[in-house]
Enzyme design. Structure first.
Site, PDB file in Angstrom:
ATOM      1  N   ARG A  98     -56.710   4.965 -47.547  1.00 15.87           N
ATOM      2  CA  ARG A  98     -55.591   4.709 -48.452  1.00 15.87           C
ATOM      3  C   ARG A  98     -55.883   3.516 -49.360  1.00 15.87           C
ATOM      4  O   ARG A  98     -56.499   2.540 -48.959  1.00 15.87           O
ATOM      5  CB  ARG A  98     -54.319   4.443 -47.641  1.00 15.87           C
ATOM      6  CG  ARG A  98     -53.066   4.614 -48.502  1.00 15.87           C
ATOM      7  CD  ARG A  98     -51.856   3.910 -47.921  1.00 15.87           C
ATOM      8  NE  ARG A  98     -51.355   4.602 -46.745  1.00 15.87           N
ATOM      9  CZ  ARG A  98     -50.468   4.065 -45.931  1.00 15.87           C
ATOM     10  NH1 ARG A  98     -50.007   2.848 -46.150  1.00 15.87           N
ATOM     11  NH2 ARG A  98     -50.038   4.725 -44.871  1.00 15.87           N
ATOM     12  N   ARG A 105     -58.640   2.491 -57.903  1.00 19.52           N
ATOM     13  CA  ARG A 105     -58.930   3.810 -57.309  1.00 19.52           C
ATOM     14  C   ARG A 105     -60.438   4.016 -57.152  1.00 19.52           C
ATOM     15  O   ARG A 105     -60.889   4.674 -56.223  1.00 19.52           O
ATOM     16  CB  ARG A 105     -58.328   4.917 -58.180  1.00 19.52           C
ATOM     17  CG  ARG A 105     -56.807   4.970 -58.118  1.00 19.52           C
ATOM     18  CD  ARG A 105     -56.269   6.112 -58.959  1.00 19.52           C
ATOM     19  NE  ARG A 105     -54.812   6.233 -58.863  1.00 19.52           N
ATOM     20  CZ  ARG A 105     -53.954   5.663 -59.697  1.00 19.52           C
ATOM     21  NH1 ARG A 105     -54.403   4.905 -60.683  1.00 19.52           N
ATOM     22  NH2 ARG A 105     -52.650   5.835 -59.555  1.00 19.52           N
ATOM     23  N   ASN A 137     -57.699   9.964 -53.710  1.00 20.14           N
ATOM     24  CA  ASN A 137     -58.211   9.123 -54.802  1.00 20.14           C
ATOM     25  C   ASN A 137     -59.557   8.493 -54.472  1.00 20.14           C
ATOM     26  O   ASN A 137     -59.831   8.238 -53.314  1.00 20.14           O
ATOM     27  CB  ASN A 137     -57.196   8.020 -55.115  1.00 20.14           C
ATOM     28  CG  ASN A 137     -56.127   8.516 -56.080  1.00 20.14           C
ATOM     29  OD1 ASN A 137     -56.422   9.241 -57.017  1.00 20.14           O
ATOM     30  ND2 ASN A 137     -54.884   8.130 -55.841  1.00 20.14           N
ATOM     31  N   HIS A 192     -57.322  10.182 -63.996  1.00 23.44           N
ATOM     32  CA  HIS A 192     -56.047   9.874 -63.336  1.00 23.44           C
ATOM     33  C   HIS A 192     -56.071   8.388 -63.023  1.00 23.44           C
ATOM     34  O   HIS A 192     -56.929   7.912 -62.304  1.00 23.44           O
ATOM     35  CB  HIS A 192     -55.916  10.671 -62.032  1.00 23.44           C
ATOM     36  CG  HIS A 192     -54.817  10.188 -61.134  1.00 23.44           C
ATOM     37  ND1 HIS A 192     -53.505  10.121 -61.538  1.00 23.44           N
ATOM     38  CD2 HIS A 192     -54.831   9.739 -59.858  1.00 23.44           C
ATOM     39  CE1 HIS A 192     -52.760   9.662 -60.541  1.00 23.44           C
ATOM     40  NE2 HIS A 192     -53.553   9.425 -59.519  1.00 23.44           N
ATOM     41  N   THR A 247     -47.467   5.457 -52.390  1.00 23.30           N
ATOM     42  CA  THR A 247     -46.701   6.426 -53.185  1.00 23.30           C
ATOM     43  C   THR A 247     -46.709   7.738 -52.407  1.00 23.30           C
ATOM     44  O   THR A 247     -47.688   8.046 -51.729  1.00 23.30           O
ATOM     45  CB  THR A 247     -47.334   6.678 -54.571  1.00 23.30           C
ATOM     46  OG1 THR A 247     -48.619   7.268 -54.394  1.00 23.30           O
ATOM     47  CG2 THR A 247     -47.465   5.401 -55.376  1.00 23.30           C
TER      48      THR A 247
END
Length: 331
Positions: A98, A105, A137, A192, A247
């Site tokens: 995470r 990222r 990610n 992204h 998130t």
């Protein structure tokens, strides 16, 4: 005679019938569970399989969902053994290390590549014909990694990409104009995250170009400071992580939105991560988000988006950044 035998008499022996539209979610962290519940509540599949290395957490999450079976129409299964995922139509990969507060990222990347070396071959073994959707990610690089490790054709490996960035963008434009996001047509392409590219030239409401009304829109010289909206899109995830630690809900809904387009063969256009080599002046083998058509076979078409020179330059810069990281990876 058992109670069951007294209650029910068999008419015929049932032949085992495989699930027609099974979906697997790999990883039962916050994003995996938000994706799972979003898929369940949209009633997209007749079987949902969940898999994770953390056995107790997985067992608890699966039981918790199964206890709500009365309110659902989907069979829910889970196991740390990937055989539970067999014959999936779509496999959503959310597993991975995470992102920590303040961590970019791209920093996550090699940690997650090593995790993918275990996950992807297992998916391929049990669902060789599935459509692989990567959410972990940094999503663009990991979609490339999944493509390389799977040996799948490019149309069956999709990254969730900027589907969520674009949703955030449309929400914020809607807030400013006091309109529902679905009436604000706007696209974010490219990477992204931090170097995503807002296509201001394409922002419109009911076909009316906002840049046509305000030629400075999205530039430094804009008195209305629309540019701040894109900054909010980029900072949004970091802000949520700062406030609640991670998130989950919006990305979960975004994943279900993509799964729906595939399962229901909707031919909807989404900004998702795909191989963009040869598009918009990108020379390297990188995955970035561009508007793509999603249906039952996966990613069937790419829309030729008209980008301004500056926007195209930003996409190329994104591609160079990603390639710089990718070429250092040990796959």
């Amino acid at each position: 005679m058992s109670t069951k035998e007294k209650l029910i008499s068999h008419v015929m022996k049932e032949e085992p019938v495989g699930s027609r539209n099974k979906v697997t979610v790999v990883g039962v962290g916050m994003v995996g569970m938000a994706s799972a519940i979003s898929i369940l509540l949209k009633d997209l599949c007749d079987e949902l399989a969940m898999v994770d290395v953390m056995e107790d957490k997985l067992k608890g999450e699966v039981m918790d969902l199964q206890h709500g079976s009365l309110f659902l129409k989907t069979k829910i299964v889970g196991d740390k053994d990937y055989s539970v995922t067999a014959n999936s139509k779509v496999v959503v990969v959310t597993a991975g290390a995470r992102q920590q507060e303040g961590e970019s990222r791209l920093n996550l990347v090699q940690r997650n590549v090593n995790i993918f070396k275990f996950i992807i071959p297992n998916i391929v073994k049990y669902s060789p014909n599935c459509i692989l959707m990567v959410v972990s990610n940094p999503v663009d690089i990991l979609t490339y990694v999944a493509w390389k490790l799977s040996g799948f054709p490019r149309h069956r490996v999709i990254g969730s990409g900027t589907n969520l960035d674009s949703a955030r963008f449309r929400h914020l434009i809607g807030e400013k104009l006091h309109l529902h996001p679905s009436s604000c047509h706007a696209w974010i392409v490219g990477e992204h995250g931090d170097s995503s590219v807002p296509v201001w030239s394409g922002v419109n409401v009911a076909g009316v170009s906002l840049q046509g009304l305000n030629p400075q829109m999205g530039t430094e010289g804009d008195g209305e400071n629309w540019k701040a909206i894109h900054k909010e899109v980029v900072d949004g995830a970091y802000e949520v992580i700062k406030l609640k630690g991670y998130t989950s809900w919006a990305i979960g809904m975004s994943v279900a939105d993509l799964v729906e387009s595939i399962i229901k063969n909707m031919h909807k256009v989404h900004p998702v991560s795909t191989l963009v080599q040869g598009m918009h002046g990108v020379k390297d083998e990188v995955f970035l988000s561009v508007p793509c058509v999603l249906g039952n076979s996966g990613l069937t078409d790419v829309i030729h988006m008209t980008l301004k020179a500056e926007e195209e330059k930003q996409v190329q810069k994104s591609a160079e950044t990603l390639w710089g990281v990718q070429k250092e990876l040990t796959l």
